[in-house]
Design a protein around this motif. Structure first.
Motif, PDB file in Angstrom:
ATOM      1  N   GLN A   1      19.602 -14.719  13.278  1.00  0.00           N
ATOM      2  CA  GLN A   1      20.868 -15.312  13.715  1.00  0.00           C
ATOM      3  C   GLN A   1      21.055 -15.172  15.218  1.00  0.00           C
ATOM      4  O   GLN A   1      21.492 -16.114  15.896  1.00  0.00           O
ATOM      5  CB  GLN A   1      22.027 -14.647  12.982  1.00  0.00           C
TER       6      GLN A   1
ATOM      7  N   ASN B   1      20.982 -16.326   4.101  1.00  0.00           N
ATOM      8  CA  ASN B   1      21.777 -15.580   3.119  1.00  0.00           C
ATOM      9  C   ASN B   1      20.905 -15.021   2.002  1.00  0.00           C
ATOM     10  O   ASN B   1      21.263 -14.012   1.380  1.00  0.00           O
ATOM     11  CB  ASN B   1      22.851 -16.495   2.534  1.00  0.00           C
TER      12      ASN B   1
ATOM     13  N   LYS C   1      16.623 -10.658   1.964  1.00  0.00           N
ATOM     14  CA  LYS C   1      17.001  -9.331   1.484  1.00  0.00           C
ATOM     15  C   LYS C   1      17.106  -8.322   2.622  1.00  0.00           C
ATOM     16  O   LYS C   1      17.899  -7.393   2.561  1.00  0.00           O
ATOM     17  CB  LYS C   1      15.984  -8.844   0.452  1.00  0.00           C
ATOM     18  N   ASN C   2      16.297  -8.530   3.672  1.00  0.00           N
ATOM     19  CA  ASN C   2      16.310  -7.619   4.811  1.00  0.00           C
ATOM     20  C   ASN C   2      17.439  -8.032   5.757  1.00  0.00           C
ATOM     21  O   ASN C   2      17.344  -9.047   6.446  1.00  0.00           O
ATOM     22  CB  ASN C   2      14.953  -7.647   5.524  1.00  0.00           C
ATOM     23  N   ARG C   3      18.512  -7.256   5.793  1.00  0.00           N
ATOM     24  CA  ARG C   3      19.664  -7.600   6.618  1.00  0.00           C
ATOM     25  C   ARG C   3      19.327  -7.565   8.112  1.00  0.00           C
ATOM     26  O   ARG C   3      19.881  -8.330   8.902  1.00  0.00           O
ATOM     27  CB  ARG C   3      20.814  -6.637   6.345  1.00  0.00           C
ATOM     28  N   PHE C   4      18.433  -6.664   8.507  1.00  0.00           N
ATOM     29  CA  PHE C   4      18.057  -6.567   9.924  1.00  0.00           C
ATOM     30  C   PHE C   4      17.375  -7.856  10.385  1.00  0.00           C
ATOM     31  O   PHE C   4      17.707  -8.401  11.449  1.00  0.00           O
ATOM     32  CB  PHE C   4      17.135  -5.365  10.150  1.00  0.00           C
TER      33      PHE C   4
ATOM     34  N   ILE D   1      29.096 -15.745   3.138  1.00  0.00           N
ATOM     35  CA  ILE D   1      29.233 -14.307   2.890  1.00  0.00           C
ATOM     36  C   ILE D   1      30.588 -14.001   2.239  1.00  0.00           C
ATOM     37  O   ILE D   1      30.723 -13.046   1.465  1.00  0.00           O
ATOM     38  CB  ILE D   1      29.067 -13.518   4.206  1.00  0.00           C
TER      39      ILE D   1
ATOM     40  N   GLU E   1      30.691 -12.129  -5.018  1.00  0.00           N
ATOM     41  CA  GLU E   1      29.395 -11.988  -5.678  1.00  0.00           C
ATOM     42  C   GLU E   1      29.500 -12.142  -7.194  1.00  0.00           C
ATOM     43  O   GLU E   1      28.492 -12.406  -7.863  1.00  0.00           O
ATOM     44  CB  GLU E   1      28.796 -10.617  -5.349  1.00  0.00           C
TER      45      GLU E   1
ATOM     46  N   SER F   1      17.641 -10.746   9.020  1.00  0.00           N
ATOM     47  CA  SER F   1      18.619 -11.828   8.962  1.00  0.00           C
ATOM     48  C   SER F   1      19.478 -11.855  10.226  1.00  0.00           C
ATOM     49  O   SER F   1      19.686 -12.921  10.821  1.00  0.00           O
ATOM     50  CB  SER F   1      19.512 -11.657   7.730  1.00  0.00           C
ATOM     51  N   LYS F   2      19.953 -10.690  10.665  1.00  0.00           N
ATOM     52  CA  LYS F   2      20.748 -10.618  11.887  1.00  0.00           C
ATOM     53  C   LYS F   2      19.911 -10.983  13.108  1.00  0.00           C
ATOM     54  O   LYS F   2      20.411 -11.626  14.049  1.00  0.00           O
ATOM     55  CB  LYS F   2      21.330  -9.212  12.055  1.00  0.00           C
TER      56      LYS F   2
END
Length: 319
Positions: free
Chosen positions: A125, A113, A116-119, A201, A205, A121-122
Motif C-alpha cells: 500500500q 485484503n 495474510k501477511n499484514r506487513f 476492512i 468478519e 500488505s502495508k
C-alpha cells in the motif's frame, strides 16, 4: 364586544427549537465558527469573480467598470475550430479515467485484503501510494527519461534489444491515448486503493464466516458480500469524479507531453486550450467563462447522476 387580541408575537415551535438548540450546543457552534468563516472567505466571497466571465476586462477600469459582453466569452469556447477536439478529448479521457480509477484500484484492494501477511500488505500500500504525492513536473521528467528521442530508455535500450527502430515518441500522437491513461492510473491508484481498502476492512468478519459455513468460495464472497457492502463508497467516489468530468488534469496534459504541437490533437483539452489562449490573447474573461462552464456542467452532472443512483438504490446516493 370584540375580544382583546394579544399583540405579542407567537413563538413558533420551529423558532423555539432553533433557539433551544443554539443554547444547548453553543460550544460546538463556536468551534465551527472559524471553519465557517474560512469557508466563506475562500469559497463564497470569490464567487463575485463570476462577473468576469461576462465582461471584457479592462485593467484600468477594474472589474466593475469593464464593459459587459454578455455570452461572447462563452461563444469563444464553441465557435473555435478546435472546440470539438478539446471537448472530445476532455470527455473521453475523463470517462476512461473514471473507469480505470474504479476497476483497477478495487481489484488491488481486494487482493491486498486477502494477503495474510499484514506487513507485506502495508508495504504494498505504501509503495503504491508514493506516486500520488509526486507533482506532474517530476512525473513529466520521469516519462521523459523513458521516452526521450535520444537518451530515453525505450530508444536507447529496450527497442534496440528487441531489434526495433527508434520511435520519436513526442511526435507520434497515436501512442499518447494509451500513455496518458497509464500515467494517470499509476499516479492515482494508490489513493483509490487505500480508500477502497478502508471500506473493505470495515466489513464485519461475521458475514464471511457465515458465507464460508454455507460453502461460498472467495469469488462468491466478493460478489455477494464485499462489492454490495462497499457500493456506497464506490458510488461516492464515482460521483465526485463525474462532477469533474469537464475539468482535465492540467499538469498531465500540459507538462507530460512537453508542449509538443504534434500531439495537440490528442492532448489538447479545455484547460490547456484556455491557458494557451490566455497567453496569446491575455483576456481573463475567456478563462473565467471556461471555468464557469466547467463548474456549472459538473454541478448539473453530479445532481443528475445522484438522481439516477437514488432511483435504483436510495442508500447508495450521495445525498
Amino acid at each position: 364586544m370584540p375580544l382583546p387580541t394579544n399583540k405579542k408575537p407567537i413563538r413558533t415551535v420551529r423558532n423555539f427549537s432553533i433557539v433551544k438548540n443554539l443554547r444547548t450546543y453553543w460550544m460546538f457552534y463556536a468551534m465551527m465558527l472559524p471553519g465557517i468563516v474560512l469557508l466563506v472567505i475562500n469559497n463564497y466571497i470569490p464567487l463575485f469573480g463570476i462577473v468576469i466571465a461576462f465582461k471584457t476586462i479592462n485593467y484600468q477600469d477594474g472589474i466593475l467598470g469593464s464593459p459587459w459582453t454578455g455570452m461572447k466569452n462563452f461563444e469563444y469556447l464553441f465557435a473555435s475550430k478546435d472546440s470539438y477536439i478539446i471537448i472530445r478529448n476532455t470527455l473521453l479521457y475523463n470517462s476512461l479515467f473514471i473507469v480505470l480509477n474504479m476497476a483497477l484500484p478495487l481489484g488491488f484492494a481486494l487482493m491486498l485484503n486477502e494477503m495474510k501477511n499484514r506487513f507485506l500488505s502495508k508495504l504494498h500500500q505504501t509503495i503504491m501510494f508514493l506516486p500520488y504525492f509526486l507533482s506532474m513536473i517530476v512525473i513529466s521528467y520521469l516519462v521523459y527519461g523513458f521516452m526521450s528521442d535520444e537518451r530515453g530508455y525505450f530508444n536507447g535500450t529496450l527497442l534496440p534489444a528487441l531489434g526495433l527502430d527508434s520511435v520519436r515518441w513526442y511526435f507520434t500522437k497515436e501512442v499518447w491515448p494509451i500513455v496518458l491513461p497509464i500515467i494517470n492510473t499509476w499516479k492515482n491508484m494508490g489513493y483509490y486503493t487505500v480508500v477502497y481498502m478502508a471500506a473493505i476492512i470495515g466489513i464485519d468478519e461475521e458475514y464471511y464466516e457465515a458465507a464460508t459455513i454455507d460453502g461460498a468460495n472467495k469469488w462468491q464472497q466478493i460478489k455477494k458480500i464485499t462489492i454490495p457492502l462497499i457500493m456506497p463508497v464506490l458510488t461516492i467516489m464515482t460521483l465526485l469524479q463525474v462532477g469533474r468530468i469537464f475539468n482535465a488534469d492540467f499538469g498531465l496534459f500540459f507538462q507530460v507531453p512537453r508542449e509538443s504541437g504534434a500531439l495537440f490533437p490528442v492532448t489538447n483539452v479545455i484547460d490547456t486550450y484556455v491557458y494557451r489562449t490566455f497567453l496569446t490573447v491575455g483576456d481573463i474573461g475567456l478563462s473565467s467563462a471556461a471555468g464557469l462552464f466547467q463548474s456549472v456542467v459538473g454541478f448539473i452532472l453530479v445532481f443528475v447522476s445522484n438522481w439516477v443512483v437514488r432511483r435504483f438504490n436510495r442508500e447508495n446516493a450521495l445525498f
